[in-house]
Design a protein around this motif. Structure first.
Motif, PDB file in Angstrom:
ATOM      1  N   PHE A 104       1.102  -1.485  -0.121  1.00  0.00           N
ATOM      2  CA  PHE A 104      -0.061   0.104  -0.319  1.00  0.00           C
ATOM      3  C   PHE A 104       0.507   1.399  -0.117  1.00  0.00           C
ATOM      4  N   THR A 105       2.164   0.274  -0.476  1.00  0.00           N
ATOM      5  CA  THR A 105       2.922   2.178  -0.667  1.00  0.00           C
ATOM      6  C   THR A 105       3.327   2.309  -1.976  1.00  0.00           C
ATOM      7  N   TRP A 159       2.266   8.319   1.543  1.00  0.00           N
ATOM      8  CA  TRP A 159       1.012   6.298   1.069  1.00  0.00           C
ATOM      9  C   TRP A 159      -0.399   7.185   0.874  1.00  0.00           C
ATOM     10  N   HIS A 160      -0.944   8.064   1.927  1.00  0.00           N
ATOM     11  CA  HIS A 160      -1.782   7.960   2.224  1.00  0.00           C
ATOM     12  C   HIS A 160      -2.470   9.409   1.466  1.00  0.00           C
ATOM     13  N   SER A 180      -5.618   3.285   4.364  1.00  0.00           N
ATOM     14  CA  SER A 180      -4.802   2.891   3.066  1.00  0.00           C
ATOM     15  C   SER A 180      -5.292   2.726   1.972  1.00  0.00           C
TER      16      SER A 180
END
Length: 391
Positions: A129-130, A146-147, A202
């Motif tokens: 999730f990055t 990543w947000h 995420s």
């Protein structure tokens, strides 16, 4: 029932050891087990599929280093793997690390969607999730891009390192699109509550998830000796910047010469003065002896999910001092176990000194806290639930 396990490697410590535990229990329950892996030796006792070869992995490494395309090479070898997996007709597909220079994840997920059988994905880090990194925490602090879509990645030189392009923003979009295409087939299994909470924030928040932590193999990790002299132990696969090798160099200066410091794992470059390097310890029983004969095992890592090293140490009766990051100390504080923690280098030095100065604890009582396999039972319950639902 046919079970297909997938990971970067099939042998070694940590994740491969966990997978061997799963395979052994699956065989005991009458499953047909296949292990698919990228590098290293095959898993003994089960059918093995190697994904790609050394040349393909090297090409994938070049694509990552120059173009930041980790997970977006190895297309042909991934197609060969999915064709072989199709012939095997597994009932459950259990993914672990799909990064590591050996898989083309869009090809893999396109096949999973077409194949239509249940998929479990044990997540051991944050890569999925990055836009680039496996761990967004570092010595410099936490990166939360990543947000908001990544881009201008501050950890571009960290695994999986890129020396040129920064595709982190595009990579995050690609992962979001790819990994969200197969619900309700997919269930994510974060191995810590900490990681589950990060997933909830995420791009994968909409995918079902169940936390399934890792049970230790206490036939191996159990007390098998006692300290003869004060000894500090550190354990890592590779002592890169994330693992805090520099902290042990400082610790050597802070502790008297009568306290021995030993490090297990590969140390790139020069070993700090006054520290004994044990190299990689392939024999897990030998590693268990090192834990058993240490006074305290230290985790100085700046970023972790749910590290097994400190739990292995406790299962061998050894005290622990650890940097409080990620899920490192999850379930350990306030339980009566011999655990000391710190948030920065100064407080971690104090934690190590406190552990060395503490009265002797009951090492067998400490080890007994890790007996049993409750999390393995949860996992096999999910296997049964999902396979029945798919009938």
């Amino acid at each position: 029932m046919k079970l297909l396990l997938v990971n970067t490697v099939a042998t070694g410590g940590s994740i491969p050891a966990y997978m061997r535990t799963i395979a052994r229990e699956a065989l005991r329950r009458g499953y047909d087990v296949t292990m698919a892996y990228g590098r290293g030796l095959p898993m003994p006792g089960v059918r093995n599929i190697r994904i790609g070869n050394a040349l393909d992995h090297a090409a994938h490494g070049i694509a990552t280093r120059l173009f930041d395309r980790h997970g977006l090479a190895s297309r042909a070898s991934t197609r060969r793997f999915t064709a072989e997996a199709e012939r095997l007709q597994p009932d459950i597909i259990h993914l672990h690390n799909i990064h590591g220079y050996y898989l083309h994840y869009p090809t893999l997920f396109a096949w999973l969607k077409k194949y239509g059988r249940p998929v479990l994905w044990s997540m051991h880090d944050c890569w999925a999730f990055t836009g680039h990194c496996a761990f967004f925490n570092s010595r410099e602090g936490s990166c939360l891009r990543w947000h908001t879509g990544c881009g201008e990645c501050p950890q571009l030189r960290q695994y999986p390192a890129s020396l040129g392009a920064d595709r982190s923003a595009v990579n995050l979009k690609d992962k979001n699109l790819t990994f969200n295409q197969i619900p309700p087939l997919l269930r994510i299994l974060p191995v810590s509550d900490w990681l589950s909470e990060r997933l909830a924030d995420s791009c994968l928040a909409g995918i079902a998830r169940t936390t399934v932590k890792i049970d230790l193999d206490t036939d191996i990790f159990r007390p098998s000796g006692t300290p003869r002299t004060p000894r500090v132990l550190g354990v890592a696969n590779v002592w890169d910047a994330r693992k805090g090798l520099d902290f042990f160099a400082r610790l050597r200066q802070e502790l008297p010469d009568s306290v021995e410091i030993r490090l297990a794992g590969r140390i790139p470059g020069k070993v700090p003065k006054g520290i004994k390097s044990l190299g990689n310890i392939a024999d897990l029983r030998e590693l268990a002896r090192e834990y058993s004969e240490a006074t305290v095992t230290v985790s100085a890592s700046y970023a972790e999910n749910y590290p097994q090293t400190i739990r292995e140490a406790l299962a061998c009766g050894c005290a622990v001092s650890a940097r409080d990051t990620g899920g490192t100390l999850e379930g350990l504080i306030g339980t009566g176990l011999p655990v000391w923690s710190g948030t920065d280098d100064d407080s971690l030095v104090k934690a190590v000194k406190s552990a060395l100065a503490a009265p002797a604890h009951n090492r067998r009582e400490c080890a007994s806290r890790f007996a049993g396999t409750p999390n393995l039972d949860i996992l096999f319950g999910l296997y049964t639930e999902l396979s029945i639902r798919n009938c």
